[in-house]
Write a protein that holds these residues in place. Structure first.
Motif, short mmCIF file in Angstrom:
data_model
loop_
_atom_site.label_atom_id
_atom_site.label_comp_id
_atom_site.label_asym_id
_atom_site.label_seq_id
_atom_site.Cartn_x
_atom_site.Cartn_y
_atom_site.Cartn_z
N HIS A 173 16.46 -45.62 4.30
CA HIS A 173 16.49 -44.12 4.90
C HIS A 173 17.10 -43.19 3.92
O HIS A 173 16.54 -42.03 4.13
CB HIS A 173 17.55 -44.34 6.07
N LEU A 174 18.03 -43.43 3.04
CA LEU A 174 18.38 -42.71 2.26
C LEU A 174 17.40 -42.09 1.13
O LEU A 174 17.15 -41.05 0.86
CB LEU A 174 19.47 -43.18 1.12
N GLU A 175 16.52 -43.16 0.66
CA GLU A 175 15.36 -42.47 -0.15
C GLU A 175 14.43 -41.96 0.55
O GLU A 175 14.17 -40.73 0.01
CB GLU A 175 14.93 -44.04 -0.68
N HIS A 176 14.10 -42.03 1.73
CA HIS A 176 13.10 -41.39 2.63
C HIS A 176 13.70 -39.96 2.65
O HIS A 176 12.93 -38.92 2.42
CB HIS A 176 12.74 -42.00 3.92
N ALA A 177 14.95 -39.97 2.97
CA ALA A 177 15.56 -38.37 3.32
C ALA A 177 15.58 -37.76 1.84
O ALA A 177 15.49 -36.51 1.87
CB ALA A 177 17.02 -38.57 3.72
N ARG A 178 15.73 -38.40 0.61
CA ARG A 178 15.85 -37.88 -0.59
C ARG A 178 14.72 -37.17 -0.83
O ARG A 178 14.36 -36.37 -1.63
CB ARG A 178 16.36 -38.68 -1.55
N GLN A 179 13.45 -38.21 -0.77
CA GLN A 179 12.19 -37.79 -1.19
C GLN A 179 11.80 -36.79 -0.37
O GLN A 179 10.81 -35.84 -0.74
CB GLN A 179 11.37 -39.01 -1.05
N ASN A 180 12.21 -36.43 1.04
CA ASN A 180 11.62 -35.44 1.78
C ASN A 180 12.86 -34.19 1.88
O ASN A 180 12.51 -33.46 2.79
CB ASN A 180 11.24 -36.10 2.99
N SER A 181 13.78 -34.24 1.08
CA SER A 181 14.72 -33.21 1.21
C SER A 181 15.27 -32.99 2.64
O SER A 181 15.54 -31.94 3.21
CB SER A 181 14.31 -31.84 0.88
N VAL A 182 15.48 -33.93 3.46
CA VAL A 182 16.24 -34.25 4.57
C VAL A 182 17.76 -34.38 4.53
O VAL A 182 18.09 -35.04 3.81
CB VAL A 182 15.77 -35.56 5.29
N SER A 183 18.47 -33.35 5.19
CA SER A 183 19.76 -33.33 5.10
C SER A 183 20.49 -34.54 5.69
O SER A 183 19.95 -35.20 6.49
CB SER A 183 20.48 -32.31 5.80
N VAL A 184 21.63 -35.19 5.20
CA VAL A 184 22.26 -36.17 5.68
C VAL A 184 23.50 -35.99 6.18
O VAL A 184 24.47 -35.29 5.64
CB VAL A 184 22.40 -37.46 4.22
N TRP A 185 23.83 -36.67 7.50
CA TRP A 185 24.92 -36.35 8.17
C TRP A 185 25.66 -37.62 8.57
O TRP A 185 24.84 -38.41 8.84
CB TRP A 185 24.68 -35.59 9.47
N ALA A 186 26.99 -37.70 8.57
CA ALA A 186 27.52 -38.79 9.25
C ALA A 186 28.03 -38.56 10.78
O ALA A 186 28.44 -37.55 10.91
CB ALA A 186 29.04 -39.29 8.34
#
Length: 124
Positions: free
Chosen positions: A68-81
């Motif tokens: 999930h982190l890699e997908h978000a990183r590759q697609n510039s998706v912000s990460v939230w807790a």
């Protein structure tokens, strides 16, 4: 005293990667993102650091959620807790993760298992 909470679910919604953490016994609304990620090679986890006026809280992200982190990183998706229903953006997440992945790849100091898992999931 520092606290550690584990990510127990990940989901992408509304253009955000949401990392749901286990129940937190503090005031989630007082936590602030530090913009720093560490590697915990003993527990095979990435640790994002949060703080409040009294202590640090470590959000532990196991390999179960690294895709999930890699997908978000590759697609510039912000990460939230998501902690006790409070959403908190994890600032500088992609920059920190990219730097950490680069440091771990090919580096035996993190242990063979950590290095192997990171190299197997992250594009570098």
């Amino acid at each position: 005293m520092n606290k550690r909470i584990e990510v127990i679910e990940a989901a992408e919604r509304e253009g955000k990667l949401l990392l749901y953490a286990e129940k937190y016994d503090g005031h989630a609304d007082r936590l602030e993102a530090k913009g720093q990620i560490l590697a915990d090679s003993d527990q095979l986890a990435f640790i994002y650091i949060l703080e409040d006026p009294e202590h640090f809280t470590y959000v532990s992200i196991s390999p179960d959620y690294w895709q999930h982190l890699e997908h978000a990183r590759q697609n510039s998706v912000s990460v939230w807790a998501v902690i006790n229903e409070e959403e908190l953006e994890l600032l500088s997440f992609h920059e920190e993760l990219t730097e950490l992945v680069q440091n771990i790849s090919g580096n035996a100091n993190y242990g063979d298992e950590m290095e192997g898992r990171v190299s197997g999931i992250f594009a570098g």
